[in-house]
Design a protein around this motif. Structure first.
Motif, PDB file in Angstrom:
ATOM      1  N   SER A  30       5.952 -20.185  10.537  1.00 18.25           N
ATOM      2  CA  SER A  30       4.626 -19.993   9.970  1.00 18.25           C
ATOM      3  C   SER A  30       3.975 -18.736  10.533  1.00 18.25           C
ATOM      4  O   SER A  30       3.351 -17.970   9.807  1.00 18.25           O
ATOM      5  N   PHE A  31       4.102 -18.515  11.831  1.00 19.79           N
ATOM      6  CA  PHE A  31       3.533 -17.332  12.479  1.00 19.79           C
ATOM      7  C   PHE A  31       4.096 -16.070  11.848  1.00 19.79           C
ATOM      8  O   PHE A  31       3.360 -15.158  11.463  1.00 19.79           O
ATOM      9  N   ASP A  32       5.415 -15.992  11.724  1.00 24.79           N
ATOM     10  CA  ASP A  32       6.060 -14.809  11.159  1.00 24.79           C
ATOM     11  C   ASP A  32       5.683 -14.600   9.700  1.00 24.79           C
ATOM     12  O   ASP A  32       5.445 -13.472   9.258  1.00 24.79           O
ATOM     13  N   ILE A  33       5.613 -15.687   8.942  1.00 29.41           N
ATOM     14  CA  ILE A  33       5.253 -15.587   7.527  1.00 29.41           C
ATOM     15  C   ILE A  33       3.812 -15.116   7.380  1.00 29.41           C
ATOM     16  O   ILE A  33       3.511 -14.243   6.550  1.00 29.41           O
ATOM     17  N   ASN A  34       2.912 -15.677   8.176  1.00 26.56           N
ATOM     18  CA  ASN A  34       1.513 -15.257   8.117  1.00 26.56           C
ATOM     19  C   ASN A  34       1.360 -13.784   8.462  1.00 26.56           C
ATOM     20  O   ASN A  34       0.606 -13.049   7.806  1.00 26.56           O
ATOM     21  N   LEU A  35       2.062 -13.362   9.498  1.00 26.61           N
ATOM     22  CA  LEU A  35       2.013 -11.967   9.920  1.00 26.61           C
ATOM     23  C   LEU A  35       2.535 -11.055   8.812  1.00 26.61           C
ATOM     24  O   LEU A  35       1.960  -9.991   8.531  1.00 26.61           O
ATOM     25  N   GLU A  36       3.594 -11.486   8.160  1.00 26.69           N
ATOM     26  CA  GLU A  36       4.183 -10.704   7.071  1.00 26.69           C
ATOM     27  C   GLU A  36       3.214 -10.584   5.896  1.00 26.69           C
ATOM     28  O   GLU A  36       3.068  -9.508   5.305  1.00 26.69           O
ATOM     29  N   GLN A  37       2.530 -11.677   5.553  1.00 27.27           N
ATOM     30  CA  GLN A  37       1.603 -11.663   4.427  1.00 27.27           C
ATOM     31  C   GLN A  37       0.404 -10.750   4.703  1.00 27.27           C
ATOM     32  O   GLN A  37      -0.069 -10.049   3.795  1.00 27.27           O
ATOM     33  N   ILE A  38      -0.082 -10.755   5.940  1.00 26.92           N
ATOM     34  CA  ILE A  38      -1.195  -9.874   6.297  1.00 26.92           C
ATOM     35  C   ILE A  38      -0.774  -8.415   6.150  1.00 26.92           C
ATOM     36  O   ILE A  38      -1.486  -7.600   5.550  1.00 26.92           O
ATOM     37  N   ASN A  39       0.382  -8.068   6.692  1.00 23.60           N
ATOM     38  CA  ASN A  39       0.855  -6.687   6.623  1.00 23.60           C
ATOM     39  C   ASN A  39       1.133  -6.253   5.191  1.00 23.60           C
ATOM     40  O   ASN A  39       0.895  -5.096   4.822  1.00 23.60           O
ATOM     41  N   LYS A  40       1.617  -7.158   4.361  1.00 27.11           N
ATOM     42  CA  LYS A  40       1.835  -6.836   2.952  1.00 27.11           C
ATOM     43  C   LYS A  40       0.513  -6.574   2.245  1.00 27.11           C
ATOM     44  O   LYS A  40       0.416  -5.687   1.395  1.00 27.11           O
ATOM     45  N   GLY A  41      -0.517  -7.362   2.605  1.00 31.07           N
ATOM     46  CA  GLY A  41      -1.835  -7.153   2.019  1.00 31.07           C
ATOM     47  C   GLY A  41      -2.404  -5.793   2.359  1.00 31.07           C
ATOM     48  O   GLY A  41      -3.004  -5.121   1.507  1.00 31.07           O
ATOM     49  N   ILE A  42      -2.221  -5.360   3.622  1.00 31.95           N
ATOM     50  CA  ILE A  42      -2.666  -4.038   4.056  1.00 31.95           C
ATOM     51  C   ILE A  42      -1.884  -2.948   3.331  1.00 31.95           C
ATOM     52  O   ILE A  42      -2.453  -1.941   2.880  1.00 31.95           O
ATOM     53  N   GLU A  43      -0.581  -3.143   3.191  1.00 33.77           N
ATOM     54  CA  GLU A  43       0.260  -2.161   2.510  1.00 33.77           C
ATOM     55  C   GLU A  43      -0.160  -1.997   1.049  1.00 33.77           C
ATOM     56  O   GLU A  43      -0.218  -0.878   0.530  1.00 33.77           O
ATOM     57  N   ARG A  44      -0.481  -3.099   0.385  1.00 32.56           N
ATOM     58  CA  ARG A  44      -0.914  -3.031  -1.006  1.00 32.56           C
ATOM     59  C   ARG A  44      -2.253  -2.311  -1.127  1.00 32.56           C
ATOM     60  O   ARG A  44      -2.474  -1.550  -2.068  1.00 32.56           O
ATOM     61  N   PHE A  45      -3.141  -2.538  -0.168  1.00 30.64           N
ATOM     62  CA  PHE A  45      -4.413  -1.821  -0.194  1.00 30.64           C
ATOM     63  C   PHE A  45      -4.182  -0.318  -0.061  1.00 30.64           C
ATOM     64  O   PHE A  45      -4.811   0.482  -0.757  1.00 30.64           O
ATOM     65  N   SER A  46      -3.299   0.072   0.849  1.00 28.16           N
ATOM     66  CA  SER A  46      -3.065   1.502   1.104  1.00 28.16           C
ATOM     67  C   SER A  46      -2.501   2.229  -0.113  1.00 28.16           C
ATOM     68  O   SER A  46      -2.525   3.459  -0.163  1.00 28.16           O
ATOM     69  N   LYS A  47      -2.011   1.471  -1.098  1.00 29.42           N
ATOM     70  CA  LYS A  47      -1.459   2.086  -2.310  1.00 29.42           C
ATOM     71  C   LYS A  47      -2.488   2.216  -3.434  1.00 29.42           C
ATOM     72  O   LYS A  47      -2.174   2.748  -4.496  1.00 29.42           O
ATOM     73  N   LEU A  48      -3.721   1.709  -3.199  1.00 25.12           N
ATOM     74  CA  LEU A  48      -4.764   1.846  -4.210  1.00 25.12           C
ATOM     75  C   LEU A  48      -5.134   3.322  -4.386  1.00 25.12           C
ATOM     76  O   LEU A  48      -5.238   4.066  -3.414  1.00 25.12           O
ATOM     77  N   LYS A  49      -5.355   3.732  -5.611  1.00 26.25           N
ATOM     78  CA  LYS A  49      -5.695   5.122  -5.885  1.00 26.25           C
ATOM     79  C   LYS A  49      -7.149   5.428  -5.542  1.00 26.25           C
ATOM     80  O   LYS A  49      -7.479   6.536  -5.113  1.00 26.25           O
ATOM     81  N   ASN A  50      -8.030   4.457  -5.767  1.00 27.39           N
ATOM     82  CA  ASN A  50      -9.445   4.669  -5.483  1.00 27.39           C
ATOM     83  C   ASN A  50     -10.153   3.330  -5.466  1.00 27.39           C
ATOM     84  O   ASN A  50      -9.604   2.317  -5.907  1.00 27.39           O
ATOM     85  N   GLY A  51     -11.368   3.319  -4.958  1.00 27.64           N
ATOM     86  CA  GLY A  51     -12.111   2.073  -4.921  1.00 27.64           C
ATOM     87  C   GLY A  51     -13.425   2.207  -4.178  1.00 27.64           C
ATOM     88  O   GLY A  51     -13.811   3.302  -3.759  1.00 27.64           O
ATOM     89  N   THR A  52     -14.110   1.076  -4.029  1.00 26.20           N
ATOM     90  CA  THR A  52     -15.373   1.039  -3.294  1.00 26.20           C
ATOM     91  C   THR A  52     -15.319  -0.080  -2.250  1.00 26.20           C
ATOM     92  O   THR A  52     -14.709  -1.127  -2.479  1.00 26.20           O
ATOM     93  N   LEU A  53     -15.953   0.162  -1.129  1.00 27.09           N
ATOM     94  CA  LEU A  53     -16.003  -0.802  -0.037  1.00 27.09           C
ATOM     95  C   LEU A  53     -17.457  -1.094   0.320  1.00 27.09           C
ATOM     96  O   LEU A  53     -18.298  -0.187   0.305  1.00 27.09           O
TER      97      LEU A  53
END
Length: 265
Positions: A30-53
């Motif tokens: 569970s620890f490894d899977i959770n860590l993987e999902q968080i990092n994947k979420g960050i990676e997907r964000f970094s591929k966004l072309k533009n946005g607002t925060l």
């Protein structure tokens, strides 16, 4: 009858043993899977072309040990518009802070365009369209840079605990509405790491550090919160500082890319 009872006892003991032996493996997975999902979420964000925060943050000191830090600002909000470039980010950020002493809001803005960094404060009152006009001052000191600002770093770059498992005590996964929420609690190893950046006189001690990530159904990081409570000795006085920051993605992947111009979008 006695034989039957003995068999039942042995069966129960075997069941508990099997359950007990399997728990560590499940927790590790569970620890490894959770860590993987968080990092994947960050990676997907970094591929966004533009946005607002949308950014909300506060820093509180229990005793206000340092007079120069006692500015009267209890917290602030910010809106960041960003564009991903081949070399990094262009962004524009407007900050709104409330001064408890004066009871008024203070505004400022920062932008990075084509590798140059600018800062400004409003030079005119609000217009009918409620836009602010700024006179930008180039503060990039004659060298190009494409560094993300603090809000973009929170969303697009893994934090120190994510890159070192020894800095993580636990990761708790739970549902939060339509999102999956991951709460990462930092370990004593991270507290030691944080202390190394301060002198012995400062004696920086992390009591509690948590990173909270909200991931949507598509696996994209939508919101990131960072909370820390630490004791910090400055000028010989020990104070307790509490920082609480959240960055939320409120819009992304517009069909037409916006340009970071002289005015706020």
């Amino acid at each position: 009858m006695a034989k039957k009872r003995l068999i039942m006892i042995l069966a129960v003991v075997t069941l508990f043993c099997a359950s007990g032996c399997s728990v560590p493996e499940q927790e590790t997975n569970s620890f490894d899977i959770n860590l993987e999902q968080i990092n994947k979420g960050i990676e997907r964000f970094s591929k966004l072309k533009n946005g607002t925060l949308e950014v909300n943050g506060s820093l509180k000191a229990a005793n206000n040990a340092v007079e120069s830090w006692d500015t009267g600002y209890s917290g602030g909000t910010a809106r960041v518009t960003f564009i991903s470039k081949p070399r990094g980010y262009d962004f524009i950020e407007e900050v709104k802070s409330f001064n408890e002493k004066t009871g008024k809001f203070q505004y400022s803005a920062t932008k990075q365009a084509e590798g140059e960094l600018f800062f400004a404060v409003p030079i005119e009152q609000l217009t009918e369209k409620r836009e602010r006009n700024y006179e930008w001052e180039n503060i990039s000191k004659n060298h190009s840079q494409y560094e993300p600002n603090a809000a973009l770093k929170m969303m697009a770059a893994p934090t120190k605990p994510l890159s070192n498992k020894e800095y993580i005590e636990s990761i708790i996964k739970e549902k939060d509405g339509e999102f999956t929420k991951y709460t990462l609690t930092a370990s004593e190893g991270f507290a030691t790491y944080a202390k190394e950046f301060h002198s012995a006189e400062e004696n920086y001690i992390v009591n509690d550090h948590r990173e909270i990530y909200w991931i949507n159904k598509e696996g994209l990081l939508i919101k990131h919160g960072s909370y820390e409570e630490a004791q910090w000795t400055i000028d010989g006085i020990t104070d307790t500082y509490i920082s609480d920051i959240t960055v939320e993605l409120t819009g992304f992947n517009y069909k037409k890319l916006k340009k970071i111009g002289d005015k706020l979008p």
